[in-house]
Design a protein around this motif. Structure first.
Motif, PDB file in Angstrom:
ATOM      1  N   ALA A  49       0.861  -1.212   0.108  1.00 15.84           N
ATOM      2  CA  ALA A  49       0.015  -0.024  -0.006  1.00 15.84           C
ATOM      3  C   ALA A  49       0.683   1.225  -0.021  1.00 15.84           C
ATOM      4  O   ALA A  49       0.270   2.320  -0.681  1.00 15.84           O
ATOM      5  CB  ALA A  49      -0.848   0.101   1.456  1.00 15.84           C
ATOM      6  N   LEU A  50       2.060   1.246   0.604  1.00 13.36           N
ATOM      7  CA  LEU A  50       3.032   2.281   0.601  1.00 13.36           C
ATOM      8  C   LEU A  50       3.927   2.223  -0.636  1.00 13.36           C
ATOM      9  O   LEU A  50       5.023   3.086  -0.894  1.00 13.36           O
ATOM     10  CB  LEU A  50       3.752   2.289   1.990  1.00 13.36           C
ATOM     11  CG  LEU A  50       3.044   2.228   3.237  1.00 13.36           C
ATOM     12  CD1 LEU A  50       4.137   2.106   4.418  1.00 13.36           C
ATOM     13  CD2 LEU A  50       2.511   3.421   3.429  1.00 13.36           C
ATOM     14  N   GLU A  51       3.853   1.288  -1.348  1.00  9.76           N
ATOM     15  CA  GLU A  51       4.602   0.985  -2.580  1.00  9.76           C
ATOM     16  C   GLU A  51       6.106   0.833  -2.122  1.00  9.76           C
ATOM     17  O   GLU A  51       7.190   1.621  -2.714  1.00  9.76           O
ATOM     18  CB  GLU A  51       4.585   2.295  -3.516  1.00  9.76           C
ATOM     19  CG  GLU A  51       3.277   2.512  -4.152  1.00  9.76           C
ATOM     20  CD  GLU A  51       2.842   3.577  -4.950  1.00  9.76           C
ATOM     21  OE1 GLU A  51       4.003   4.239  -5.491  1.00  9.76           O
ATOM     22  OE2 GLU A  51       1.967   3.930  -5.344  1.00  9.76           O
ATOM     23  N   GLN A  52       6.472   0.102  -1.096  1.00 10.28           N
ATOM     24  CA  GLN A  52       7.525  -0.181  -0.614  1.00 10.28           C
ATOM     25  C   GLN A  52       7.874  -1.965  -0.422  1.00 10.28           C
ATOM     26  O   GLN A  52       8.308  -2.162   0.206  1.00 10.28           O
ATOM     27  CB  GLN A  52       7.581   0.309   1.034  1.00 10.28           C
ATOM     28  CG  GLN A  52       7.683   1.821   1.010  1.00 10.28           C
ATOM     29  CD  GLN A  52       8.720   2.618   0.340  1.00 10.28           C
ATOM     30  OE1 GLN A  52       9.901   2.047   0.644  1.00 10.28           O
ATOM     31  NE2 GLN A  52       8.589   3.638  -0.605  1.00 10.28           N
TER      32      GLN A  52
ATOM     33  N   LYS B 298      -8.411   7.257  -2.185  1.00 11.32           N
ATOM     34  CA  LYS B 298      -9.347   6.230  -3.071  1.00 11.32           C
ATOM     35  C   LYS B 298      -8.933   6.245  -4.594  1.00 11.32           C
ATOM     36  O   LYS B 298      -9.044   5.079  -5.124  1.00 11.32           O
ATOM     37  CB  LYS B 298     -10.783   6.566  -2.878  1.00 11.32           C
ATOM     38  CG  LYS B 298     -11.316   6.331  -1.485  1.00 11.32           C
ATOM     39  CD  LYS B 298     -12.674   6.498  -1.338  1.00 11.32           C
ATOM     40  CE  LYS B 298     -13.684   5.356  -2.141  1.00 11.32           C
ATOM     41  NZ  LYS B 298     -15.010   5.429  -1.810  1.00 11.32           N
ATOM     42  N   VAL B 299      -8.402   7.142  -5.060  1.00 12.97           N
ATOM     43  CA  VAL B 299      -7.979   7.329  -6.480  1.00 12.97           C
ATOM     44  C   VAL B 299      -6.610   6.576  -6.605  1.00 12.97           C
ATOM     45  O   VAL B 299      -6.397   5.732  -7.630  1.00 12.97           O
ATOM     46  CB  VAL B 299      -7.970   8.819  -6.944  1.00 12.97           C
ATOM     47  CG1 VAL B 299      -7.441   8.785  -8.444  1.00 12.97           C
ATOM     48  CG2 VAL B 299      -9.434   9.398  -6.895  1.00 12.97           C
ATOM     49  N   GLN B 300      -5.772   6.882  -5.818  1.00 14.46           N
ATOM     50  CA  GLN B 300      -4.207   6.680  -5.737  1.00 14.46           C
ATOM     51  C   GLN B 300      -4.236   5.073  -5.469  1.00 14.46           C
ATOM     52  O   GLN B 300      -3.589   4.261  -6.109  1.00 14.46           O
ATOM     53  CB  GLN B 300      -3.574   7.309  -4.778  1.00 14.46           C
ATOM     54  CG  GLN B 300      -3.272   8.870  -5.179  1.00 14.46           C
ATOM     55  CD  GLN B 300      -2.522   9.623  -4.121  1.00 14.46           C
ATOM     56  OE1 GLN B 300      -1.964   8.928  -2.890  1.00 14.46           O
ATOM     57  NE2 GLN B 300      -2.142  10.493  -4.487  1.00 14.46           N
ATOM     58  N   LYS B 301      -5.007   4.485  -4.510  1.00  7.47           N
ATOM     59  CA  LYS B 301      -4.923   2.946  -4.066  1.00  7.47           C
ATOM     60  C   LYS B 301      -6.441   2.349  -4.676  1.00  7.47           C
ATOM     61  O   LYS B 301      -6.927   1.788  -3.685  1.00  7.47           O
ATOM     62  CB  LYS B 301      -4.700   3.099  -2.529  1.00  7.47           C
ATOM     63  CG  LYS B 301      -3.521   3.860  -2.109  1.00  7.47           C
ATOM     64  CD  LYS B 301      -2.318   3.692  -2.496  1.00  7.47           C
ATOM     65  CE  LYS B 301      -1.213   4.480  -2.060  1.00  7.47           C
ATOM     66  NZ  LYS B 301       0.227   4.185  -2.642  1.00  7.47           N
ATOM     67  N   HIS B 302      -6.651   2.523  -5.740  1.00 11.88           N
ATOM     68  CA  HIS B 302      -8.137   2.084  -6.155  1.00 11.88           C
ATOM     69  C   HIS B 302      -8.235   0.724  -5.926  1.00 11.88           C
ATOM     70  O   HIS B 302      -9.158  -0.082  -6.015  1.00 11.88           O
ATOM     71  CB  HIS B 302      -8.450   2.530  -7.591  1.00 11.88           C
ATOM     72  CG  HIS B 302      -7.175   2.124  -8.342  1.00 11.88           C
ATOM     73  ND1 HIS B 302      -7.280   0.704  -8.888  1.00 11.88           N
ATOM     74  CD2 HIS B 302      -6.238   2.728  -8.897  1.00 11.88           C
ATOM     75  CE1 HIS B 302      -6.237   0.773  -9.864  1.00 11.88           C
ATOM     76  NE2 HIS B 302      -5.460   2.035  -9.899  1.00 11.88           N
ATOM     77  N   TRP B 303      -6.965  -0.046  -5.854  1.00 12.93           N
ATOM     78  CA  TRP B 303      -6.808  -1.701  -5.899  1.00 12.93           C
ATOM     79  C   TRP B 303      -7.195  -2.136  -4.339  1.00 12.93           C
ATOM     80  O   TRP B 303      -7.377  -3.491  -4.317  1.00 12.93           O
ATOM     81  CB  TRP B 303      -5.913  -2.156  -6.574  1.00 12.93           C
ATOM     82  CG  TRP B 303      -4.509  -1.939  -5.499  1.00 12.93           C
ATOM     83  CD1 TRP B 303      -4.130  -2.738  -4.723  1.00 12.93           C
ATOM     84  CD2 TRP B 303      -3.728  -0.724  -5.720  1.00 12.93           C
ATOM     85  NE1 TRP B 303      -2.935  -2.095  -4.135  1.00 12.93           N
ATOM     86  CE2 TRP B 303      -2.624  -1.146  -4.471  1.00 12.93           C
ATOM     87  CE3 TRP B 303      -3.698   0.133  -6.562  1.00 12.93           C
ATOM     88  CZ2 TRP B 303      -1.615  -0.154  -4.591  1.00 12.93           C
ATOM     89  CZ3 TRP B 303      -2.572   1.217  -6.478  1.00 12.93           C
ATOM     90  CH2 TRP B 303      -1.731   0.872  -5.479  1.00 12.93           C
ATOM     91  N   ILE B 304      -7.287  -1.181  -3.506  1.00 11.12           N
ATOM     92  CA  ILE B 304      -7.324  -1.646  -2.113  1.00 11.12           C
ATOM     93  C   ILE B 304      -8.814  -1.464  -1.747  1.00 11.12           C
ATOM     94  O   ILE B 304      -9.358  -0.030  -1.868  1.00 11.12           O
ATOM     95  CB  ILE B 304      -6.315  -0.967  -1.125  1.00 11.12           C
ATOM     96  CG1 ILE B 304      -5.004  -1.209  -1.379  1.00 11.12           C
ATOM     97  CG2 ILE B 304      -6.712  -1.013   0.321  1.00 11.12           C
ATOM     98  CD1 ILE B 304      -4.043  -0.274  -0.918  1.00 11.12           C
ATOM     99  N   SER B 305      -9.583  -2.255  -1.047  1.00 11.57           N
ATOM    100  CA  SER B 305     -11.068  -1.880  -0.669  1.00 11.57           C
ATOM    101  C   SER B 305     -10.961  -0.892   0.397  1.00 11.57           C
ATOM    102  O   SER B 305     -10.072  -1.030   1.281  1.00 11.57           O
ATOM    103  CB  SER B 305     -11.651  -3.312  -0.267  1.00 11.57           C
ATOM    104  OG  SER B 305     -11.146  -3.680   1.071  1.00 11.57           O
ATOM    105  N   ASP B 306     -12.087  -0.277   0.904  1.00 14.65           N
ATOM    106  CA  ASP B 306     -12.264   0.691   1.747  1.00 14.65           C
ATOM    107  C   ASP B 306     -12.085   0.155   3.102  1.00 14.65           C
ATOM    108  O   ASP B 306     -11.553   0.787   4.194  1.00 14.65           O
ATOM    109  CB  ASP B 306     -13.687   1.294   1.579  1.00 14.65           C
ATOM    110  CG  ASP B 306     -13.931   1.910   0.460  1.00 14.65           C
ATOM    111  OD1 ASP B 306     -12.837   2.267  -0.422  1.00 14.65           O
ATOM    112  OD2 ASP B 306     -15.028   2.616   0.114  1.00 14.65           O
ATOM    113  N   THR B 307     -12.358  -1.137   3.449  1.00 19.67           N
ATOM    114  CA  THR B 307     -12.367  -1.757   4.675  1.00 19.67           C
ATOM    115  C   THR B 307     -10.712  -2.008   5.158  1.00 19.67           C
ATOM    116  O   THR B 307     -10.518  -1.365   6.231  1.00 19.67           O
ATOM    117  CB  THR B 307     -12.605  -3.071   4.451  1.00 19.67           C
ATOM    118  OG1 THR B 307     -14.134  -3.058   4.158  1.00 19.67           O
ATOM    119  CG2 THR B 307     -12.763  -4.075   6.046  1.00 19.67           C
TER     120      THR B 307
END
Length: 500
Positions: A366-369, A394-403
């Motif tokens: 998620a941190l691109e690390q 939400k735009v930058q990490k669109h592949w990650i669910s809100d939860t």
């Protein structure tokens, strides 16, 4: 004339004796070849491990050739089936949900069965290991935990496999098996040489492992000294002994740590109807029930606790404040030994490479690390993430669910604090951490290491293949035996004629 006749008899005797000796020699050679040049054909062995964690259960099918390398099978993952339904620690509450979960188990068992030859079903060992979710439930309600494990044993014993056990494994075992998995997949125990046989790598060093689950987190790495106490475990793999330091921190998995942080945020707020959470992104808001935070053994319930009470939280996007709150759930002060991680737990200095998987991987991604990074880069990435508002995230990490996305500011500070302040990774040693989900397309987790350890105890099915089939062997034995008898009779006749 007499001398020629005598010479003729001698030649006949010599010929018969040569035939006799040759027949005996041939008989011996055939018998030796049949016995000594037998080839042992090992069939594939199979094993099933069910990993029942605090979030869900996974059923893994492993296979290995029966011919073991120095007592341990060379194991590969064949199939992974995720069980639909509740984690087992949430069973025995609703019969409807229980039924759905056991249907999920049955679906996976049927799927696994399709990948095992039918004649192997009844000899395939089946194990279930429950981890931190059940360890916590056992602390809270031992009777309910026993009922759940009993139901699982009944269910699994009715499957068409060789059911061995369903048990709650210790945190140390979970850490050790994760370490075995990592080093097995990295070929630090065995590797194939140019002749396609398995050998121990010359001078190979092992890799440390770090696992982050929902209810606990584990660290494990090899040490040279033979330490004392439950955190030092001794294991023998492929004929070689290892001493592994491993510790599991119950209540410090991602989900339980999140609850600890939410508890701190609520206690510091003066108005439960409007709580600013610095770990939530600006623009995000949520109403949370008290039971979702305090229904755990990891946090003491507040005075006048009401499980139905609701807390309204809004995001503050304050990375510095979030980091302070996260650090407050650790105790870095008390250390009764030379060096500690946190909460007074003794730990040797970290050395060599480390594999950080499960929750560690997803947070780093998620941190691109993901993969390798350095401490400075990771720190900057945490700050950038936590200071970004909800709409942009939400735009930058669109592949990650809100939860999950809403928790990753807290989670990234948590990983940073745990690794840097807890396990004592510094600017240099941080570069040795690899954040990974898989090695060679195989998921990293404790279950493969468990299967490797268990395969030490599972006998291999062996079929002996002789160089000659039984009819051919019997025919040759008959032929050479007959030749011996015939030559013995001829020799006797010639001898009688010579003498008389």
């Amino acid at each position: 004339m007499g001398s020629k006749k005598k010479m003729g008899y001698k030649c006949r005797i010599a010929g018969v004796m040569l035939l006799l000796i040759g027949s005996i020699a041939a008989l011996v050679v055939v018998a030796v070849i049949q016995d000594k040049l037998k080839v042992k054909e090992y069939g594939l062995e199979f094993g099933i491990v069910i990993d029942s964690g605090s979030s869900r259960s996974n059923v893994y099918l492993y296979e290995w050739p029966g011919e073991k390398e120095n007592e341990t099978g060379v194991v590969t993952e064949r199939k992974n089936c995720k069980v639909n339904g509740l984690p087992i620690s949430e069973l025995e509450v609703s019969s409807k949900d229980d039924k759905k979960t056991f249907e999920g188990f049955q679906y996976c068992m049927d799927e696994i069965k399709n990948h095992i030859p039918e004649e192997k079903h009844k000899t395939t060992p089946l194990f279930l290991g429950a981890t931190a979710g059940m360890r916590l439930l056992e602390m809270k309600d031992q009777e309910r935990a026993s009922k759940i494990m009993g139901k699982l044993r009944d269910f699994l014993s009715k499957q068409n496999f060789q059911f061995h056990n369903a048990s709650i494994i210790t945190g140390q075992e979970e850490g050790l098996y994760g370490w075995i998995t990592v080093n097995y997949l990295k070929e630090n125990f065995l590797q194939k040489n140019m002749w396609n046989t398995y050998i121990r790598p010359n001078g190979a060093e092992t890799v440390g492992s770090m696992d982050l689950g929902g209810a606990s987190t584990q660290i494990a790495f090899q040490v040279q000294e033979r330490g004392e106490g439950p955190d030092y475990m001794h294991v023998k793999l492929y004929g070689y002994p290892y001493t592994v330091y491993t510790h599991s921190f119950l209540c410090y998995g991602k989900n339980e740590a999140d609850k600890r942080v939410l508890d701190k945020v609520i206690r510091e707020s003066s108005d439960p109807a409007y709580i600013i959470n610095p770990c939530y992104p600006r623009g995000f808001n949520i109403t949370t029930k008290a039971s979702s935070i305090y229904d755990t053994e990891c946090i003491p319930k507040p005075k006048n606790y009401n499980s139905g009470q609701e807390f309204y939280m809004v995001g503050g996007s304050d990375s510095e404040k979030c980091g302070q709150i996260v650090k407050s759930i650790f105790n870095f002060q008390n250390c009764p030994s030379k060096q500690c991680s946190f909460n007074g737990v003794e730990q040797p200095p970290v050395t060599g490479d480390f594999m950080a998987y499960a929750g560690f991987y997803f947070i780093a991604r998620a941190l691109e690390q993901g993969g390798k990074s350095d401490l400075g880069q990771f720190n900057i990435a945490v700050g950038n993430f936590c200071n970004t508002d909800w709409a942009k995230l939400k735009v930058q990490k669109h592949w990650i669910s809100d939860t999950y996305l809403k928790t990753y500011c807290f989670a990234s500070h948590y990983v940073l604090t745990l690794l840097a302040d807890g396990y004592k990774f510094d600017n240099e040693t941080w570069k040795n951490i690899h954040f990974e989900q898989k090695i060679k397309e195989t998921n990293i987790g404790w279950s493969l290491g468990y299967m490797l350890s268990m395969s030490n105890m599972i006998p291999s099915e062996v079929k002996e293949i002789t160089p000659m089939t039984n009819p051919v062997f019997a025919g040759l034995i008959f032929l050479f035996s007959a030749l011996i008898i015939v030559t013995a009779v001829l020799g006797f006749i010639i001898l009688i004629r010579t003498c008389y």
